[in-house]
Design a protein around this motif. Structure first.
Motif, PDB file in Angstrom:
ATOM      1  N   ALA A 189     -20.488  -7.089 -41.624  1.00 20.27           N
ATOM      2  CA  ALA A 189     -20.078  -6.833 -40.237  1.00 20.27           C
ATOM      3  C   ALA A 189     -18.555  -6.709 -40.153  1.00 20.27           C
ATOM      4  O   ALA A 189     -18.030  -5.835 -39.458  1.00 20.27           O
ATOM      5  CB  ALA A 189     -20.578  -7.952 -39.320  1.00 20.27           C
ATOM      6  N   ALA A 242     -15.640  -8.051 -30.151  1.00 19.10           N
ATOM      7  CA  ALA A 242     -16.856  -8.769 -29.743  1.00 19.10           C
ATOM      8  C   ALA A 242     -17.799  -8.923 -30.941  1.00 19.10           C
ATOM      9  O   ALA A 242     -18.321 -10.016 -31.188  1.00 19.10           O
ATOM     10  CB  ALA A 242     -17.550  -8.017 -28.601  1.00 19.10           C
ATOM     11  N   VAL A 243     -18.006  -7.850 -31.702  1.00 21.66           N
ATOM     12  CA  VAL A 243     -18.884  -7.928 -32.885  1.00 21.66           C
ATOM     13  C   VAL A 243     -18.293  -8.924 -33.884  1.00 21.66           C
ATOM     14  O   VAL A 243     -18.999  -9.762 -34.449  1.00 21.66           O
ATOM     15  CB  VAL A 243     -19.058  -6.542 -33.543  1.00 21.66           C
ATOM     16  CG1 VAL A 243     -19.779  -6.659 -34.884  1.00 21.66           C
ATOM     17  CG2 VAL A 243     -19.828  -5.599 -32.620  1.00 21.66           C
ATOM     18  N   LEU A 277     -18.750 -12.553 -32.433  1.00 21.26           N
ATOM     19  CA  LEU A 277     -20.151 -12.957 -32.256  1.00 21.26           C
ATOM     20  C   LEU A 277     -20.877 -13.134 -33.585  1.00 21.26           C
ATOM     21  O   LEU A 277     -21.678 -14.057 -33.744  1.00 21.26           O
ATOM     22  CB  LEU A 277     -20.898 -11.950 -31.369  1.00 21.26           C
ATOM     23  CG  LEU A 277     -20.595 -12.044 -29.870  1.00 21.26           C
ATOM     24  CD1 LEU A 277     -21.214 -10.867 -29.124  1.00 21.26           C
ATOM     25  CD2 LEU A 277     -21.132 -13.355 -29.299  1.00 21.26           C
ATOM     26  N   THR A 278     -20.609 -12.239 -34.567  1.00 19.83           N
ATOM     27  CA  THR A 278     -21.282 -12.405 -35.867  1.00 19.83           C
ATOM     28  C   THR A 278     -20.839 -13.715 -36.524  1.00 19.83           C
ATOM     29  O   THR A 278     -21.667 -14.427 -37.099  1.00 19.83           O
ATOM     30  CB  THR A 278     -21.008 -11.218 -36.810  1.00 19.83           C
ATOM     31  OG1 THR A 278     -19.609 -10.925 -36.816  1.00 19.83           O
ATOM     32  CG2 THR A 278     -21.771  -9.974 -36.385  1.00 19.83           C
ATOM     33  N   LEU A 322     -22.687 -16.534 -34.776  1.00 19.53           N
ATOM     34  CA  LEU A 322     -24.110 -16.594 -35.155  1.00 19.53           C
ATOM     35  C   LEU A 322     -24.301 -17.122 -36.571  1.00 19.53           C
ATOM     36  O   LEU A 322     -25.347 -17.666 -36.901  1.00 19.53           O
ATOM     37  CB  LEU A 322     -24.760 -15.205 -35.033  1.00 19.53           C
ATOM     38  CG  LEU A 322     -24.998 -14.688 -33.624  1.00 19.53           C
ATOM     39  CD1 LEU A 322     -25.457 -13.233 -33.661  1.00 19.53           C
ATOM     40  CD2 LEU A 322     -26.046 -15.538 -32.907  1.00 19.53           C
ATOM     41  N   GLU A 323     -23.286 -16.954 -37.410  1.00 20.34           N
ATOM     42  CA  GLU A 323     -23.417 -17.432 -38.790  1.00 20.34           C
ATOM     43  C   GLU A 323     -22.813 -18.820 -38.991  1.00 20.34           C
ATOM     44  O   GLU A 323     -22.660 -19.255 -40.129  1.00 20.34           O
ATOM     45  CB  GLU A 323     -22.807 -16.407 -39.744  1.00 20.34           C
ATOM     46  CG  GLU A 323     -23.732 -15.198 -39.879  1.00 20.34           C
ATOM     47  CD  GLU A 323     -23.191 -14.116 -40.796  1.00 20.34           C
ATOM     48  OE1 GLU A 323     -21.970 -14.086 -41.004  1.00 20.34           O
ATOM     49  OE2 GLU A 323     -23.995 -13.319 -41.294  1.00 20.34           O
TER      50      GLU A 323
END
Lengths: 220, 220
Positions: free
Chosen positions: A113, A159-160, A163-164, A167-168
């Motif tokens: 990502a 944002a990506v 957020l990634t 989440l990890e």
């Protein structure tokens, strides 16, 4: 090719062939800061020669030159240098990413990502930012929508990026100092400034469309 | 809680508690196709009552209603249902994602980039798409820039979606049938249509800005 132990988190991250930083944090940040200051000053002075350009336009040109060169040079190097952490030549750009990885080890670990966001930023938003400098300077009609597009891309990318990590497990910083100064601090400008630019362009575009709508209605 | 063997690739993906599809591919696709047809027909008929709306506006309203409901309902369910693959109730939305995961197992595996893109799409682009239906219908001045924003978000999301899969080896489809029909085919519309919409809005906005610029020059 065992390499030295790395300073990144999590500690079980495997980076065979890792070579530590040659330059200090002070040197790395100073070179980036001074080069940026040089670029911004140059654009500010050159744009001052034009009577057509308002101060806000000149400030925006400085921003687009600074962010465009950052995207192209710094992020462009990262996107296409999967082995920067093995660099033995004290290459400045490898040093930047070895240092920044202390705030987010996904750079050294080549997280998909992160590489995707940096690749899109470098390849699309880098050249588009420099085009924005030209578009503002020459008063092109696509100036607002171009600036809006790049700002939205920067916001989506950030944002990506955040957020990634969330989440990890958000466990990629070597210390809370690196977390707040590198991971949060260094990215904050790319949330704040694109938001302001996007809102300004949105408003400019809406008022232009409204004026055109009124004109059409009158001509009926 | 051993669960049954799953049909996804790679085979070493662990999905404890997996429950196979209850509905057939035909049923799943038909329900989505017929519901979408119903929505599109309804918008087409209702928008036909207004004399102000051109055919292209009505088509765009159909697209925004279809894509907005897809984002909100299908993708919204996925973003907030990490355990859909364990569903034993034949819940239609769980069935959709169990089936689609045959084309991209990152859905079942809860890959961070996939969840991030789907989350952003559902939460931001879903409501914004429905707002676009209203904006077109009522001729709002923000109509073009809103449609442009959502289209750019869709394109950025699709780029992240495909590039992260590519960087991770592109080995997430159960068969080449599922690869081409689900992974490529089902996503193709969200590359093609947003591109066309974005280009159209870009042009409309540029011409509005140009007209305003000429007007200003005249009034000097």
């Amino acid at each position: 090719m065992e390499g030295q132990p790395h300073p990144y988190a999590p500690t079980d991250l495997e980076l065979p062939g890792y070579v530590p930083n040659f330059l200090t944090q002070f040197t790395i940040v100073s070179v980036y800061g001074l080069s940026s200051l040089l670029v911004v000053s140059l654009i500010w002075i050159l744009s001052g020669r034009s009577r057509k350009l308002a101060k806000i336009d000149r400030l925006l040109m400085c921003w687009w030159a600074f962010t465009g060169l950052t995207h192209l040079i710094l992020e462009g190097y990262f996107a296409f240098s999967p082995e920067f952490y093995k660099d033995k030549t004290a290459h400045y750009l490898a040093e930047v990413w070895k240092e920044y990885s202390k705030g987010d080890s996904r750079y050294a670990a080549r997280d998909a990502a992160t590489v995707t966001v940096e690749g899109l930023t470098a390849v699309l938003e880098g050249p588009a930012s420099l085009l924005a400098v030209y578009a503002i300077a020459s008063g092109k009609s696509y100036s607002y929508i171009l600036q809006f597009s790049v700002s939205l891309g920067q916001l989506y990318g950030t944002a990506v990026y955040f957020l990634t990590a969330y989440l990890e497990g958000d466990h990629f910083a070597a210390s809370s100092y690196h977390y707040y100064v590198y991971y949060i601090g260094a990215n904050a400008s790319w949330v704040l400034i694109p938001s302001l630019v996007a809102i300004r362009c949105w408003n400019k575009i809406c008022s232009a469309v409204q004026v055109q709508g009124q004109k059409k209605t009158k001509s009926h």
